[in-house]
Write a protein that holds these residues in place. Structure first.
Motif, PDB file in Angstrom:
ATOM      1  N   GLU A 247       0.848  -1.184   0.000  1.00 25.37           N
ATOM      2  CA  GLU A 247       0.000   0.000   0.000  1.00 25.37           C
ATOM      3  C   GLU A 247       0.891   1.244   0.000  1.00 25.37           C
ATOM      4  OE1 GLU A 247      -2.570  -0.248   3.340  1.00 25.37           O
ATOM      5  OE2 GLU A 247      -3.701  -1.969   2.572  1.00 25.37           O
ATOM      6  N   ASN A 248       0.391   2.323  -0.557  1.00 25.46           N
ATOM      7  CA  ASN A 248       1.114   3.597  -0.599  1.00 25.46           C
ATOM      8  C   ASN A 248       2.506   3.431  -1.214  1.00 25.46           C
ATOM      9  OD1 ASN A 248      -1.041   4.870   0.801  1.00 25.46           O
ATOM     10  ND2 ASN A 248      -0.226   4.075   2.730  1.00 25.46           N
ATOM     11  N   PHE A 249       2.536   2.949  -2.448  1.00 22.07           N
ATOM     12  CA  PHE A 249       3.813   2.727  -3.122  1.00 22.07           C
ATOM     13  C   PHE A 249       3.902   3.557  -4.403  1.00 22.07           C
ATOM     14  CE2 PHE A 249       0.822  -0.468  -4.633  1.00 22.07           C
ATOM     15  CZ  PHE A 249       0.933  -0.349  -6.008  1.00 22.07           C
ATOM     16  N   GLU A 250       5.149   3.791  -4.824  1.00 18.75           N
ATOM     17  CA  GLU A 250       5.421   4.396  -6.127  1.00 18.75           C
ATOM     18  C   GLU A 250       5.696   3.269  -7.109  1.00 18.75           C
ATOM     19  OE1 GLU A 250       5.438   7.615  -6.917  1.00 18.75           O
ATOM     20  OE2 GLU A 250       5.024   8.343  -4.884  1.00 18.75           O
ATOM     21  N   GLU A 251       5.213   3.417  -8.341  1.00 17.63           N
ATOM     22  CA  GLU A 251       5.363   2.342  -9.318  1.00 17.63           C
ATOM     23  C   GLU A 251       5.849   2.884 -10.656  1.00 17.63           C
ATOM     24  OE1 GLU A 251       2.813  -1.430 -11.179  1.00 17.63           O
ATOM     25  OE2 GLU A 251       1.791   0.141 -10.039  1.00 17.63           O
ATOM     26  N   VAL A 252       6.739   2.146 -11.276  1.00 20.73           N
ATOM     27  CA  VAL A 252       7.202   2.462 -12.627  1.00 20.73           C
ATOM     28  C   VAL A 252       7.299   1.157 -13.409  1.00 20.73           C
ATOM     29  CG1 VAL A 252       9.633   2.401 -11.908  1.00 20.73           C
ATOM     30  CG2 VAL A 252       8.977   3.605 -14.005  1.00 20.73           C
ATOM     31  N   SER A 253       6.854   1.188 -14.670  1.00 22.47           N
ATOM     32  CA  SER A 253       6.796  -0.038 -15.468  1.00 22.47           C
ATOM     33  C   SER A 253       7.369   0.203 -16.866  1.00 22.47           C
ATOM     34  CB  SER A 253       5.351  -0.533 -15.606  1.00 22.47           C
ATOM     35  OG  SER A 253       4.758  -0.745 -14.345  1.00 22.47           O
ATOM     36  N   SER A 254       7.823  -0.878 -17.484  1.00 21.15           N
ATOM     37  CA  SER A 254       8.295  -0.787 -18.870  1.00 21.15           C
ATOM     38  C   SER A 254       8.421  -2.181 -19.460  1.00 21.15           C
ATOM     39  CB  SER A 254       9.647  -0.066 -18.933  1.00 21.15           C
ATOM     40  OG  SER A 254       9.993   0.217 -20.271  1.00 21.15           O
ATOM     41  N   LYS A 255       8.715  -2.229 -20.757  1.00 19.30           N
ATOM     42  CA  LYS A 255       8.972  -3.502 -21.443  1.00 19.30           C
ATOM     43  C   LYS A 255      10.345  -3.443 -22.066  1.00 19.30           C
ATOM     44  CE  LYS A 255       7.505  -7.056 -24.502  1.00 19.30           C
ATOM     45  NZ  LYS A 255       8.877  -7.391 -24.671  1.00 19.30           N
ATOM     46  N   PHE A 256      11.124  -4.494 -21.834  1.00 21.39           N
ATOM     47  CA  PHE A 256      12.460  -4.623 -22.412  1.00 21.39           C
ATOM     48  C   PHE A 256      12.520  -5.908 -23.230  1.00 21.39           C
ATOM     49  CE2 PHE A 256      12.907  -2.196 -18.468  1.00 21.39           C
ATOM     50  CZ  PHE A 256      13.586  -1.063 -18.919  1.00 21.39           C
ATOM     51  N   GLU A 257      13.623  -6.102 -23.935  1.00 22.78           N
ATOM     52  CA  GLU A 257      13.746  -7.301 -24.756  1.00 22.78           C
ATOM     53  C   GLU A 257      13.741  -8.578 -23.917  1.00 22.78           C
ATOM     54  OE1 GLU A 257      18.613  -7.402 -25.182  1.00 22.78           O
ATOM     55  OE2 GLU A 257      17.415  -6.449 -26.756  1.00 22.78           O
ATOM     56  N   GLY A 259      11.855  -8.895 -21.171  1.00 25.62           N
ATOM     57  CA  GLY A 259      10.560  -9.103 -20.554  1.00 25.62           C
ATOM     58  C   GLY A 259       9.926  -7.837 -20.016  1.00 25.62           C
ATOM     59  N   LEU A 260       8.741  -8.010 -19.443  1.00 25.38           N
ATOM     60  CA  LEU A 260       8.014  -6.913 -18.802  1.00 25.38           C
ATOM     61  C   LEU A 260       8.475  -6.754 -17.359  1.00 25.38           C
ATOM     62  CD1 LEU A 260       4.457  -7.936 -20.022  1.00 25.38           C
ATOM     63  CD2 LEU A 260       5.717  -5.954 -20.825  1.00 25.38           C
ATOM     64  N   VAL A 261       8.423  -5.512 -16.861  1.00 26.46           N
ATOM     65  CA  VAL A 261       8.817  -5.289 -15.473  1.00 26.46           C
ATOM     66  C   VAL A 261       7.995  -4.154 -14.883  1.00 26.46           C
ATOM     67  CG1 VAL A 261      10.672  -3.658 -16.039  1.00 26.46           C
ATOM     68  CG2 VAL A 261      10.759  -4.942 -13.895  1.00 26.46           C
ATOM     69  N   SER A 262       7.636  -4.311 -13.613  1.00 29.24           N
ATOM     70  CA  SER A 262       6.972  -3.269 -12.844  1.00 29.24           C
ATOM     71  C   SER A 262       7.653  -3.203 -11.479  1.00 29.24           C
ATOM     72  CB  SER A 262       5.475  -3.590 -12.685  1.00 29.24           C
ATOM     73  OG  SER A 262       4.841  -2.621 -11.884  1.00 29.24           O
ATOM     74  N   VAL A 263       8.193  -2.024 -11.148  1.00 31.48           N
ATOM     75  CA  VAL A 263       8.911  -1.843  -9.883  1.00 31.48           C
ATOM     76  C   VAL A 263       8.021  -1.050  -8.928  1.00 31.48           C
ATOM     77  CG1 VAL A 263      10.995  -0.977  -8.765  1.00 31.48           C
ATOM     78  CG2 VAL A 263      11.094  -1.789 -11.137  1.00 31.48           C
ATOM     79  N   LYS A 274      10.598  -1.071   1.212  1.00 33.63           N
ATOM     80  CA  LYS A 274      10.135  -2.294   0.550  1.00 33.63           C
ATOM     81  C   LYS A 274      10.205  -2.101  -0.953  1.00 33.63           C
ATOM     82  CE  LYS A 274       8.640  -6.480   0.745  1.00 33.63           C
ATOM     83  NZ  LYS A 274       9.432  -7.554   1.385  1.00 33.63           N
ATOM     84  N   CYS A 275      10.751  -3.107  -1.625  1.00 31.50           N
ATOM     85  CA  CYS A 275      10.828  -3.098  -3.079  1.00 31.50           C
ATOM     86  C   CYS A 275      10.280  -4.425  -3.608  1.00 31.50           C
ATOM     87  CB  CYS A 275      12.276  -2.905  -3.554  1.00 31.50           C
ATOM     88  SG  CYS A 275      12.486  -3.067  -5.347  1.00 31.50           S
ATOM     89  N   VAL A 276       9.273  -4.345  -4.445  1.00 30.16           N
ATOM     90  CA  VAL A 276       8.719  -5.526  -5.104  1.00 30.16           C
ATOM     91  C   VAL A 276       8.867  -5.330  -6.609  1.00 30.16           C
ATOM     92  CG1 VAL A 276       6.649  -6.893  -5.565  1.00 30.16           C
ATOM     93  CG2 VAL A 276       7.077  -6.015  -3.259  1.00 30.16           C
ATOM     94  N   ILE A 277       9.575  -6.254  -7.241  1.00 28.39           N
ATOM     95  CA  ILE A 277       9.748  -6.182  -8.692  1.00 28.39           C
ATOM     96  C   ILE A 277       8.948  -7.313  -9.326  1.00 28.39           C
ATOM     97  CG2 ILE A 277      11.380  -6.209 -10.618  1.00 28.39           C
ATOM     98  CD1 ILE A 277      13.541  -5.250  -8.703  1.00 28.39           C
ATOM     99  N   TYR A 328      18.095   2.076 -14.357  1.00 31.72           N
ATOM    100  CA  TYR A 328      17.887   3.299 -15.149  1.00 31.72           C
ATOM    101  C   TYR A 328      16.407   3.641 -15.277  1.00 31.72           C
ATOM    102  CZ  TYR A 328      22.787   3.857 -16.399  1.00 31.72           C
ATOM    103  OH  TYR A 328      24.134   4.092 -16.337  1.00 31.72           O
ATOM    104  N   LEU A 329      15.552   2.622 -15.228  1.00 31.66           N
ATOM    105  CA  LEU A 329      14.111   2.879 -15.211  1.00 31.66           C
ATOM    106  C   LEU A 329      13.741   3.667 -13.956  1.00 31.66           C
ATOM    107  CD1 LEU A 329      11.319   2.248 -16.550  1.00 31.66           C
ATOM    108  CD2 LEU A 329      11.245   0.196 -15.125  1.00 31.66           C
ATOM    109  N   ILE A 330      14.319   3.278 -12.820  1.00 31.70           N
ATOM    110  CA  ILE A 330      14.076   3.984 -11.555  1.00 31.70           C
ATOM    111  C   ILE A 330      14.666   5.394 -11.610  1.00 31.70           C
ATOM    112  CG2 ILE A 330      14.575   3.999  -9.083  1.00 31.70           C
ATOM    113  CD1 ILE A 330      14.611   0.900  -9.240  1.00 31.70           C
TER     114      ILE A 330
END
Length: 336
Positions: A247-257, A259-263, A274-277, A328-330
Motif C-alpha cells: 500500500e502507498n507505493f510508487e510504481e514504474v513499469s516498462s517492457k524490455f527485450e 521481458g516486462l517489469v513493474s517496480v 520495501k521493493c517488489v519487482i 535506469y528505469l528507476i
C-alpha cells in the motif's frame, strides 16, 4: 557414481508436482553427477512465474467457475495453463553440461522423431508453423541447472484463453492480438500424436544424449521426504501464491527485450523500506537479488551509482542488462 534418472510421475495437486520437482533438484545438487528427466502433468491449473502479479495476469472469475488451481513456481517467465492435454518436462543436469540455449533442442529433436518440424523462437518458445506449442524457464543452483517447460498436445485452448490475460504490451511486441492466435496444439499438426508418443520421443532423445552403458539408469529417486512435505506447505500457501500486497507505493513499469517489469517502491521519507519487482523475466534469481539490494537504500545519486557498480561485479552480461535496465528505469522516474 554417474546416474541417469527418468521419472514419469504426477501428483494430484500442482503444489505437489512443483515440490517434487524442487526435491529432485535438491537431490541432484546434493548428490552430484546426476542427469534427471521428469515427465509430469497437472490437472486444470495455472502456474505463474516467480515474480509475476497474478492479479494482472489472470481472470479469477473464470478460474473460480472452472475450478482451476493456481500455483507459483520458482522459475521466471510468464503464466501457463495446464490440463491433462498438456505434458510438462523437466531436465535437471550437472552445471558443467547444462546450457540454457541447448536444452530446448532436446524437444525439437524429439518432435523430429514424430515428423513434426519445430524450431526454437524468441526468449523461450518452441514453435510449429510459426505458432507456439512449448514455453520454458530455468533455475540454476550451485551444482545443477533445471530447465522445465510445457507441451501443448491436446489442451483446451478456449479455457486457456479465458484464464490468461497477459499484458497487452507482450502481445503487441509479438504482433498478435490474443493468446489464442499465437499457440497451437500438436494434435492440430498431427492427429496421431498422443501424450505417450511425445513422452517416448523425449525419453529417446534424452537417453541418446546422456545415457551410456557404463552409467546407472534409474526410474525413481530417493528424495528428502521432510523437504517434500515442507515445500508442499510453502507452494500451497496464500503468501507464496499471491505475493505481497503493498500500500502507498510508487510504481514504474516498462517492457524490455528480456521481458516486462513493474517496480513498486515503498518509502519512509527517502529510504526504500520495501521493493517488489514484478516481471516475467526468465531469470527470476537476478530480479530477486536486485529487489533485496534496493531495499534499505536512499534513492540518491550515490546509492544508485553504487547499485550500478554492484551490477558490474556480480553478474554475467545477460544479468547485468536486466539489472541496469531496471536501475535506469528507476533513475528516469526520479528525474520526472
Amino acid at each position: 557414481m554417474q546416474q541417469v534418472i527418468v521419472i514419469e510421475k504426477s501428483f494430484e495437486m500442482p503444489w505437489e508436482n512443483l515440490a517434487y520437482e524442487e526435491c529432485l533438484m535438491e537431490f541432484a545438487d546434493r548428490t552430484g553427477d546426476v542427469y534427471i528427466l521428469f515427465l509430469w502433468q497437472n490437472r486444470n491449473a495455472v502456474i505463474i512465474g516467480r515474480n509475476q502479479n497474478p492479479w494482472k495476469e489472470l481472470n479469477f472469475e473464470t478460474m473460480h467457475s472452472e475450478k482451476i488451481d493456481l500455483a507459483r513456481r520458482i522459475t521466471g517467465g510468464g503464466a501457463v495453463y495446464h490440463d491433462l492435454g498438456n505434458l510438462n518436462f523437466t531436465f535437471i543436469l550437472p552445471k558443467h553440461v547444462y546450457e540454457e540455449k541447448k536444452t530446448p533442442q532436446i524437444i525439437v529433436d524429439a518432435m523430429d522423431l514424430l515428423d513434426i518440424k519445430a524450431e526454437i523462437s524468441g526468449r523461450n518458445d518452441i514453435c510449429c508453423n510459426g505458432k507456439k506449442f512449448s514455453g520454458s524457464a530455468f533455475s540454476v543452483k550451485e551444482k545443477v541447472g533445471l530447465h522445465h517447460g510445457t507441451l501443448l498436445i491436446d489442451v483446451n485452448l478456449e479455457r486457456m484463453m479465458k484464464c490468461l490475460t497477459p499484458d497487452k504490451a507482450k502481445l503487441i511486441s509479438k504482433g498478435i492480438d490474443s493468446v489464442n492466435s499465437r499457440v497451437i496444439n500438436l494434435k492440430t499438426e498431427d492427429d496421431t500424436v498422443t501424450i505417450e508418443s511425445v513422452k517416448k520421443a523425449i525419453k529417446t532423445i534424452f537417453l541418446e544424449e546422456y545415457y551410456k552403458e557404463s552409467i546407472e539408469l534409474k526410474t525413481n529417486c530417493d528424495i528428502d521426504e521432510k523437504l517434500f512435505s515442507d515445500l508442499i506447505q510453502l507452494y500451497s500457501s496464500h503468501d507464496w501464491i499471491y505475493g505481497e500486497n503493498l500500500e502507498n507505493f510508487e510504481e514504474v513499469s516498462s517492457k524490455f527485450e528480456w521481458g516486462l517489469v513493474s517496480v513498486k517502491l515503498q518509502f519512509e521519507e527517502t529510504k526504500v523500506v520495501k521493493c517488489v519487482i514484478e516481471s516475467d523475466a526468465l531469470d527470476a534469481n537476478t530480479i530477486e537479488q536486485l529487489s533485496l539490494k534496493i531495499e534499505g537504500i536512499n534513492l540518491d545519486k550515490d546509492e544508485l551509482q553504487n547499485l550500478l557498480e554492484w551490477s558490474k561485479e556480480d553478474f554475467i552480461p545477460e544479468q547485468k542488462k536486466i539489472v541496469n535496465d531496471i536501475i535506469y528505469l528507476i533513475i528516469n522516474k526520479i528525474r520526472e
